[in-house]
Design a protein around this motif. Structure first.
Motif, PDB file in Angstrom:
ATOM      1  N   TYR A   2       0.824  -1.208   0.000  1.00  0.00           N
ATOM      2  CA  TYR A   2       0.000   0.000   0.000  1.00  0.00           C
ATOM      3  C   TYR A   2       0.862   1.264   0.000  1.00  0.00           C
ATOM      4  N   GLU A   3       0.191   2.371  -0.252  1.00  0.00           N
ATOM      5  CA  GLU A   3       0.842   3.675  -0.191  1.00  0.00           C
ATOM      6  C   GLU A   3      -0.178   4.716   0.269  1.00  0.00           C
ATOM      7  N   VAL A   4       0.143   5.409   1.344  1.00  0.00           N
ATOM      8  CA  VAL A   4      -0.707   6.494   1.832  1.00  0.00           C
ATOM      9  C   VAL A   4      -0.175   7.805   1.268  1.00  0.00           C
ATOM     10  N   PRO A   5      -0.966   8.538   0.513  1.00  0.00           N
ATOM     11  CA  PRO A   5      -0.492   9.803  -0.069  1.00  0.00           C
ATOM     12  C   PRO A   5       0.016  10.755   1.022  1.00  0.00           C
ATOM     13  N   LYS A   6       1.061  11.499   0.684  1.00  0.00           N
ATOM     14  CA  LYS A   6       1.623  12.440   1.654  1.00  0.00           C
ATOM     15  C   LYS A   6       0.678  13.605   1.933  1.00  0.00           C
ATOM     16  N   GLN A   7      -0.134  13.949   0.929  1.00  0.00           N
ATOM     17  CA  GLN A   7      -1.050  15.066   1.105  1.00  0.00           C
ATOM     18  C   GLN A   7      -2.490  14.578   0.982  1.00  0.00           C
ATOM     19  N   LEU A   8      -3.224  14.697   2.061  1.00  0.00           N
ATOM     20  CA  LEU A   8      -4.636  14.359   2.085  1.00  0.00           C
ATOM     21  C   LEU A   8      -5.432  15.637   2.316  1.00  0.00           C
ATOM     22  N   ILE A   9      -6.571  15.747   1.672  1.00  0.00           N
ATOM     23  CA  ILE A   9      -7.312  17.009   1.665  1.00  0.00           C
ATOM     24  C   ILE A   9      -8.739  16.821   2.179  1.00  0.00           C
ATOM     25  N   LEU A  10      -9.170  17.740   3.043  1.00  0.00           N
ATOM     26  CA  LEU A  10     -10.589  17.921   3.322  1.00  0.00           C
ATOM     27  C   LEU A  10     -11.016  19.124   2.498  1.00  0.00           C
ATOM     28  N   GLY A  11     -11.874  18.901   1.523  1.00  0.00           N
ATOM     29  CA  GLY A  11     -12.212  19.923   0.547  1.00  0.00           C
ATOM     30  C   GLY A  11     -12.961  21.107   1.120  1.00  0.00           C
ATOM     31  N   ALA A  12     -12.858  22.227   0.424  1.00  0.00           N
ATOM     32  CA  ALA A  12     -13.539  23.457   0.818  1.00  0.00           C
ATOM     33  C   ALA A  12     -15.047  23.235   0.909  1.00  0.00           C
ATOM     34  N   ASN A  13     -15.643  23.796   1.936  1.00  0.00           N
ATOM     35  CA  ASN A  13     -17.101  23.784   2.143  1.00  0.00           C
ATOM     36  C   ASN A  13     -17.675  22.376   2.353  1.00  0.00           C
ATOM     37  N   LYS A  14     -16.830  21.420   2.723  1.00  0.00           N
ATOM     38  CA  LYS A  14     -17.309  20.049   2.923  1.00  0.00           C
ATOM     39  C   LYS A  14     -17.287  19.662   4.399  1.00  0.00           C
ATOM     40  N   VAL A  15     -18.308  18.903   4.803  1.00  0.00           N
ATOM     41  CA  VAL A  15     -18.310  18.313   6.137  1.00  0.00           C
ATOM     42  C   VAL A  15     -18.040  16.802   6.043  1.00  0.00           C
ATOM     43  N   ARG A  16     -18.053  16.258   4.848  1.00  0.00           N
ATOM     44  CA  ARG A  16     -17.645  14.869   4.596  1.00  0.00           C
ATOM     45  C   ARG A  16     -16.858  14.832   3.297  1.00  0.00           C
ATOM     46  N   ASP A  17     -15.739  14.119   3.323  1.00  0.00           N
ATOM     47  CA  ASP A  17     -14.914  14.011   2.124  1.00  0.00           C
ATOM     48  C   ASP A  17     -14.316  12.614   2.086  1.00  0.00           C
ATOM     49  N   THR A  18     -13.591  12.313   1.013  1.00  0.00           N
ATOM     50  CA  THR A  18     -12.999  10.994   0.821  1.00  0.00           C
ATOM     51  C   THR A  18     -11.502  11.121   0.627  1.00  0.00           C
TER      52      THR A  18
END
Length: 234
Positions: A93-109
């Motif tokens: 596996y590989e976990v990305p170095k940069q993970l994002i919670l998107g603008a104006n979101k209360v749930r993201d993937t």
């Protein structure tokens, strides 16, 4: 006179009740922002390539929730793998170095890269991961701050193939039937509560078995019994 006294007592009681509620009411997050996974720790995830055996890797989704105020800008979040209880290796596996919670979101993937390695056919491996506190986010509820993801290509009875799925739809489980189901539907997982989808997918298998039998090529289980499903009609 007594009636007036009862009314007075009732008014005082209601007043005290509301005053007590005011004192007990606390801010939900006191200005801080928290991040947690959408599924609790005991609700583990499984990634497999049984439905796409020729694929070298796939990006697996993990849902996260914001407890706080959405931002008008993307914000970085972090998760970390706990090595002491993780059995997967770096090749898996590989976990990305940069993970994002998107603008104006209360749930993201967020997405984890999972590699289709030959050893996944022998036995499953897992990663155990957790939310990491950052300048942008604190860690949310404890039971939702950790997660488990299994990687496997080994045919075995899935958790959802029990209860109603077994008794009223797909019938008794076998590795051979599950492998045929995957081949016909390209599906590894089913939501057992989605009866419409469950019926449609079961009918694909049922119709195939019926067609094969009508052509003189009845499909049998490894023990010699005819492969069937329990769904009535269709």
């Amino acid at each position: 006179m007594k009636r007036k006294l009862y009314i007075y007592i009732a008014i005082v009681a209601v007043h005290n009740l509301f005053e007590g509620c005011k004192e007990d009411t606390l801010p939900l997050f006191e200005g801080d922002n928290y991040v947690q996974f959408s599924r609790p720790l005991n609700d583990s995830l499984t990634c497999t390539f049984l439905d796409v055996p020729d694929t070298s890797h796939r990006m697996f989704p993990i849902s996260v929730d914001l407890i706080g105020i959405p931002s008008t800008q993307d914000r970085n979040l972090e998760i970390q793998v706990i090595p002491e209880v993780t059995t997967a290796q770096a090749k898996h596996y590989e976990v990305p170095k940069q993970l994002i919670l998107g603008a104006n979101k209360v749930r993201d993937t967020i997405w984890i890269k999972v590699n289709n390695t030959p050893d996944l056919k022998d036995s499953p491996v897992k990663i155990v991961y957790q939310i990491k506190e950052t300048d942008a986010f604190k860690v949310g509820e404890r039971n939702y701050s950790m997660g488990v993801l299994y990687f496997t290509n080994k045919i075995s009875q899935p958790i959802w193939w029990r209860g109603t799925v077994q008794s009223s739809f797909l019938g008794t489980y076998s590795d051979k039937k599950y492998a045929l189901f995957i081949k016909l539907t390209n599906r590894v997982d089913i939501d057992p509560n989605n009866l419409t989808e469950l019926t449609e997918l079961t009918l694909i298998l049922k119709n195939h078995l019926r067609e094969m039998k009508n052509e003189g090529n009845t499909v049998y289980e490894n023990d010699g019994t005819e492969m069937t499903v329990n769904l009535i009609g269709g």
